[in-house]
Design a protein around this motif. Structure first.
Motif, PDB file in Angstrom:
ATOM      1  N   ARG A 184      36.623  24.054   5.404  1.00 22.96           N
ATOM      2  CA  ARG A 184      37.295  23.729   6.926  1.00 22.96           C
ATOM      3  C   ARG A 184      38.247  23.644   7.885  1.00 22.96           C
ATOM      4  O   ARG A 184      37.896  23.498   9.148  1.00 22.96           O
ATOM      5  N   THR A 185      39.392  23.354   7.292  1.00 14.63           N
ATOM      6  CA  THR A 185      40.781  24.843   7.801  1.00 14.63           C
ATOM      7  C   THR A 185      40.394  25.495   8.321  1.00 14.63           C
ATOM      8  O   THR A 185      41.540  26.176   9.683  1.00 14.63           O
ATOM      9  N   LYS A 186      40.636  26.646   7.486  1.00 16.71           N
ATOM     10  CA  LYS A 186      40.626  28.234   8.312  1.00 16.71           C
ATOM     11  C   LYS A 186      39.330  28.170   9.455  1.00 16.71           C
ATOM     12  O   LYS A 186      39.376  28.910  10.049  1.00 16.71           O
ATOM     13  N   LEU A 187      38.389  27.366   9.379  1.00 14.96           N
ATOM     14  CA  LEU A 187      37.233  27.336  10.552  1.00 14.96           C
ATOM     15  C   LEU A 187      37.936  27.054  11.654  1.00 14.96           C
ATOM     16  O   LEU A 187      37.403  26.955  12.681  1.00 14.96           O
ATOM     17  N   SER A 188      38.347  25.501  11.230  1.00 13.81           N
ATOM     18  CA  SER A 188      39.515  24.809  12.785  1.00 13.81           C
ATOM     19  C   SER A 188      40.161  26.173  13.473  1.00 13.81           C
ATOM     20  O   SER A 188      39.918  25.694  14.660  1.00 13.81           O
ATOM     21  N   GLU A 189      41.279  26.911  11.942  1.00 14.67           N
ATOM     22  CA  GLU A 189      41.493  27.851  12.994  1.00 14.67           C
ATOM     23  C   GLU A 189      41.170  28.679  13.693  1.00 14.67           C
ATOM     24  O   GLU A 189      41.471  29.655  14.255  1.00 14.67           O
ATOM     25  N   ARG A 190      39.631  29.066  13.179  1.00  8.87           N
ATOM     26  CA  ARG A 190      39.109  30.309  14.012  1.00  8.87           C
ATOM     27  C   ARG A 190      38.566  29.620  14.906  1.00  8.87           C
ATOM     28  O   ARG A 190      37.095  30.851  15.873  1.00  8.87           O
ATOM     29  N   GLY A 191      38.327  28.018  15.673  1.00 11.68           N
ATOM     30  CA  GLY A 191      37.605  28.473  16.538  1.00 11.68           C
ATOM     31  C   GLY A 191      36.844  27.438  16.298  1.00 11.68           C
ATOM     32  O   GLY A 191      35.881  27.177  17.622  1.00 11.68           O
ATOM     33  N   VAL A 192      35.697  27.180  15.455  1.00 12.46           N
ATOM     34  CA  VAL A 192      34.736  25.741  14.890  1.00 12.46           C
ATOM     35  C   VAL A 192      35.483  24.960  13.821  1.00 12.46           C
ATOM     36  O   VAL A 192      36.417  24.552  13.144  1.00 12.46           O
ATOM     37  N   SER A 193      34.640  24.296  14.675  1.00  9.33           N
ATOM     38  CA  SER A 193      34.565  22.297  14.541  1.00  9.33           C
ATOM     39  C   SER A 193      33.468  22.198  13.739  1.00  9.33           C
ATOM     40  O   SER A 193      32.724  22.787  13.383  1.00  9.33           O
ATOM     41  N   THR A 194      34.555  21.311  11.913  1.00 10.55           N
ATOM     42  CA  THR A 194      32.938  21.198  11.112  1.00 10.55           C
ATOM     43  C   THR A 194      33.393  19.863  10.944  1.00 10.55           C
ATOM     44  O   THR A 194      33.768  18.403  11.529  1.00 10.55           O
ATOM     45  N   LEU A 195      32.531  19.224  10.610  1.00 14.90           N
ATOM     46  CA  LEU A 195      31.655  17.674   9.579  1.00 14.90           C
ATOM     47  C   LEU A 195      31.426  17.624   8.749  1.00 14.90           C
ATOM     48  O   LEU A 195      30.748  18.297   8.209  1.00 14.90           O
ATOM     49  N   VAL A 196      31.611  16.382   7.895  1.00 15.13           N
ATOM     50  CA  VAL A 196      31.402  16.190   6.340  1.00 15.13           C
ATOM     51  C   VAL A 196      30.357  14.666   7.025  1.00 15.13           C
ATOM     52  O   VAL A 196      30.981  14.026   6.873  1.00 15.13           O
ATOM     53  N   HIS A 197      29.128  14.774   6.246  1.00 17.61           N
ATOM     54  CA  HIS A 197      27.826  14.200   6.514  1.00 17.61           C
ATOM     55  C   HIS A 197      27.224  14.044   4.871  1.00 17.61           C
ATOM     56  O   HIS A 197      26.998  14.737   4.529  1.00 17.61           O
ATOM     57  N   TYR A 198      27.933  13.620   4.569  1.00 15.00           N
ATOM     58  CA  TYR A 198      29.300  12.203   4.447  1.00 15.00           C
ATOM     59  C   TYR A 198      30.137  12.100   2.810  1.00 15.00           C
ATOM     60  O   TYR A 198      29.896  12.467   1.826  1.00 15.00           O
ATOM     61  N   PRO A 199      31.283  12.064   3.530  1.00 14.29           N
ATOM     62  CA  PRO A 199      32.391  12.452   2.732  1.00 14.29           C
ATOM     63  C   PRO A 199      32.257  11.231   1.159  1.00 14.29           C
ATOM     64  O   PRO A 199      32.701  12.171   0.292  1.00 14.29           O
ATOM     65  N   VAL A 200      32.067   9.764   1.537  1.00 10.93           N
ATOM     66  CA  VAL A 200      32.119   8.867   0.354  1.00 10.93           C
ATOM     67  C   VAL A 200      30.204   8.474   0.116  1.00 10.93           C
ATOM     68  O   VAL A 200      30.143   7.647   1.129  1.00 10.93           O
ATOM     69  N   PRO A 201      30.618   8.910  -0.872  1.00 10.33           N
ATOM     70  CA  PRO A 201      28.951   8.034  -0.686  1.00 10.33           C
ATOM     71  C   PRO A 201      28.353   6.115  -1.149  1.00 10.33           C
ATOM     72  O   PRO A 201      29.986   5.774  -0.662  1.00 10.33           O
ATOM     73  N   VAL A 202      27.936   5.541  -0.636  1.00 11.32           N
ATOM     74  CA  VAL A 202      27.972   4.358  -0.467  1.00 11.32           C
ATOM     75  C   VAL A 202      28.693   3.169  -1.547  1.00 11.32           C
ATOM     76  O   VAL A 202      29.757   2.877  -1.035  1.00 11.32           O
ATOM     77  N   HIS A 203      27.936   4.269  -2.564  1.00  9.83           N
ATOM     78  CA  HIS A 203      28.132   3.242  -3.639  1.00  9.83           C
ATOM     79  C   HIS A 203      29.809   3.016  -4.474  1.00  9.83           C
ATOM     80  O   HIS A 203      30.457   2.342  -5.016  1.00  9.83           O
ATOM     81  N   LEU A 204      30.323   4.088  -4.011  1.00  9.35           N
ATOM     82  CA  LEU A 204      31.917   4.792  -4.011  1.00  9.35           C
ATOM     83  C   LEU A 204      33.001   3.723  -2.828  1.00  9.35           C
ATOM     84  O   LEU A 204      33.856   3.872  -2.681  1.00  9.35           O
ATOM     85  N   GLN A 205      31.772   3.683  -1.867  1.00 13.55           N
ATOM     86  CA  GLN A 205      32.696   3.191  -0.762  1.00 13.55           C
ATOM     87  C   GLN A 205      33.341   1.585  -0.994  1.00 13.55           C
ATOM     88  O   GLN A 205      33.196   0.658  -2.002  1.00 13.55           O
ATOM     89  N   PRO A 206      34.598   1.042  -0.524  1.00 15.74           N
ATOM     90  CA  PRO A 206      35.036  -0.189  -0.569  1.00 15.74           C
ATOM     91  C   PRO A 206      34.573  -1.317  -0.369  1.00 15.74           C
ATOM     92  O   PRO A 206      34.862  -2.334  -1.242  1.00 15.74           O
ATOM     93  N   ALA A 207      33.460  -1.312   0.589  1.00 16.44           N
ATOM     94  CA  ALA A 207      32.441  -2.464   0.315  1.00 16.44           C
ATOM     95  C   ALA A 207      31.390  -2.588  -0.327  1.00 16.44           C
ATOM     96  O   ALA A 207      30.798  -3.811  -0.478  1.00 16.44           O
ATOM     97  N   TYR A 208      30.741  -1.287  -0.969  1.00 17.74           N
ATOM     98  CA  TYR A 208      29.794  -1.398  -2.347  1.00 17.74           C
ATOM     99  C   TYR A 208      30.307  -1.653  -3.637  1.00 17.74           C
ATOM    100  O   TYR A 208      29.820  -1.379  -4.421  1.00 17.74           O
ATOM    101  N   LEU A 209      31.748  -1.151  -3.800  1.00 20.56           N
ATOM    102  CA  LEU A 209      32.216  -0.533  -5.260  1.00 20.56           C
ATOM    103  C   LEU A 209      31.987  -1.601  -6.439  1.00 20.56           C
ATOM    104  O   LEU A 209      32.057  -3.068  -6.358  1.00 20.56           O
TER     105      LEU A 209
END
Length: 371
Positions: A301-326
């Protein structure tokens, strides 16, 4: 910088028609429900090959109301996945029900094998799950023939979450036709997105249609008199008018998404450091996202950003590992190994219909140079 998604580009592509539709509503003087919303409901239902469409304020509300229409509430258990937008699980809990989270398969749909194993292992003395929400994630259809067969065997109602898959098909059948109801988000970045929030539910069941119309507006059968306990969740006519315009070119936009995906497939097929999206046999995805996997995600992701390409992460934390549900949401038999692995590896490359071939080729070149 090439954006990962760009909802404004969708507006600019139909600016004159959208502006005229907004002005029509402003001039008309009906600002809650009315014919503009009713027309969008009919038109979206026709697009989805459904008999009824019920427009609501958001995709989350669409899930909540659909669950309530199925008489889901406190004490009930609803099965879904953890690799999803948190709205899927939040909606279950907002009805008072308990979510049970399962793993995903290689196409990021609910894993039928784990579903069967979990239901077969269910304690005889415990209340059985009442419904299941398969999520058609990233525009890929879940394995609905297998899921539907298991649901029928175990008496589970099916509510499909089509929020990222407007118009996707599997074995010639459109999503939304494997169960009683399907819920869709109309959030601005979705394949069919408002300029604001919105959602819609589709069904072929006239009784569910009537119940949903009551539930979305205080339970009214006659104005100001609540026959049942409902809520306030109404798509406003401005958004309906915008969505009617955008719906006219949804198929064109879908075809463009598929062409972009095919270009990515061809340009990245031999790059061993990444895994490309896996399409289920017989499926026609609509590519809400084009998701690759790699072991060294943040470096890429860092290298792509340096080359002018934006990315996203869908989804970085599964629901069962998020603080509200852990630690408080039960999981399927065998755990969620694929889900947890995917959360560390997935990257969404730029994907929206207004991307040019030159931009797609720039993304491909940047990925090849960065791995």
């Amino acid at each position: 910088m090439i954006p990962q998604t760009d909802p404004k580009a969708g507006y600019l592509a139909q600016r004159a028609e959208i502006d005229a539709a907004i002005q029509r509503v402003l001039d008309g003087g009906r600002y809650i429900l009315g014919e503009e919303v009713a027309a969008f409901e009919r038109e979206f239902a026709a697009f989805a090959d459904a008999r009824h469409g019920i427009a609501v304020a958001s995709g989350t509300d669409a899930l909540i109301l659909a669950l309530r229409a199925l008489d889901i509430g406190p004490g009930d258990c609803v099965i879904t996945v953890s690799h999803t937008a948190v709205a899927t699980v939040a909606a279950i809990e907002l009805t008072g029900a308990q979510a049970l989270l399962l793993d995903v398969d290689a196409s990021y749909g609910l894993d039928p094998a784990q579903l069967e194993a979990t239901l077969n292992a269910w304690p005889a003395t415990a209340a059985r799950p009442k419904a299941i929400i398969p999520v058609h994630l990233y525009g890929q259809a879940a394995d609905m023939p297998a899921i539907a067969a298991i649901a029928e065997k175990h008496g589970l109602a099916i509510l499909e979450d089509g929020s990222q898959a407007h118009g996707a098909r599997l074995n010639g059948i459109g999503i939304g036709h494997w169960g009683k109801l399907s819920a869709y988000s109309l959030y601005p970045t979705k394949n069919l997105g408002a300029i604001g929030d919105g959602g819609i539910i589709t069904t072929d069941d006239a009784a569910l249609d009537a119940r949903l119309r009551e539930l979305r507006e205080y339970g009214w059968r006659e104005r100001y008199v609540s026959a049942i306990s409902g809520m306030n969740s109404r798509l406003d006519p401005l958004q309906a008018a915008i969505l009617r315009v955008k719906l006219t070119r949804l198929q064109v936009d879908t075809d463009r998404r598929r062409a972009i995906a095919a270009r990515y497939d061809a340009g990245l097929a031999d790059v061993k450091a990444i895994s490309l999206p896996r399409t289920r046999p017989g499926a026609m995805p609509v590519y809400h996202q084009y998701v690759i996997e790699t072991e060294n995600r943040e470096a890429l992701r860092t290298k792509l950003s340096e080359r002018g390409v934006s990315t996203l992460v869908h989804y970085p934390v599964p629901v069962h590992l998020q603080p509200a549900y852990l630690g408080r949401v039960p999981l399927g038999v065998g755990g969620l190994k694929r889900t947890e692995a995917a959360a560390l590896r997935v990257i969404s490359l730029p994907m929206f219909p207004q991307l040019s071939d030159a931009q797609v080729d720039q993304v491909i070149a940047a990925v090849r140079a960065s791995v």
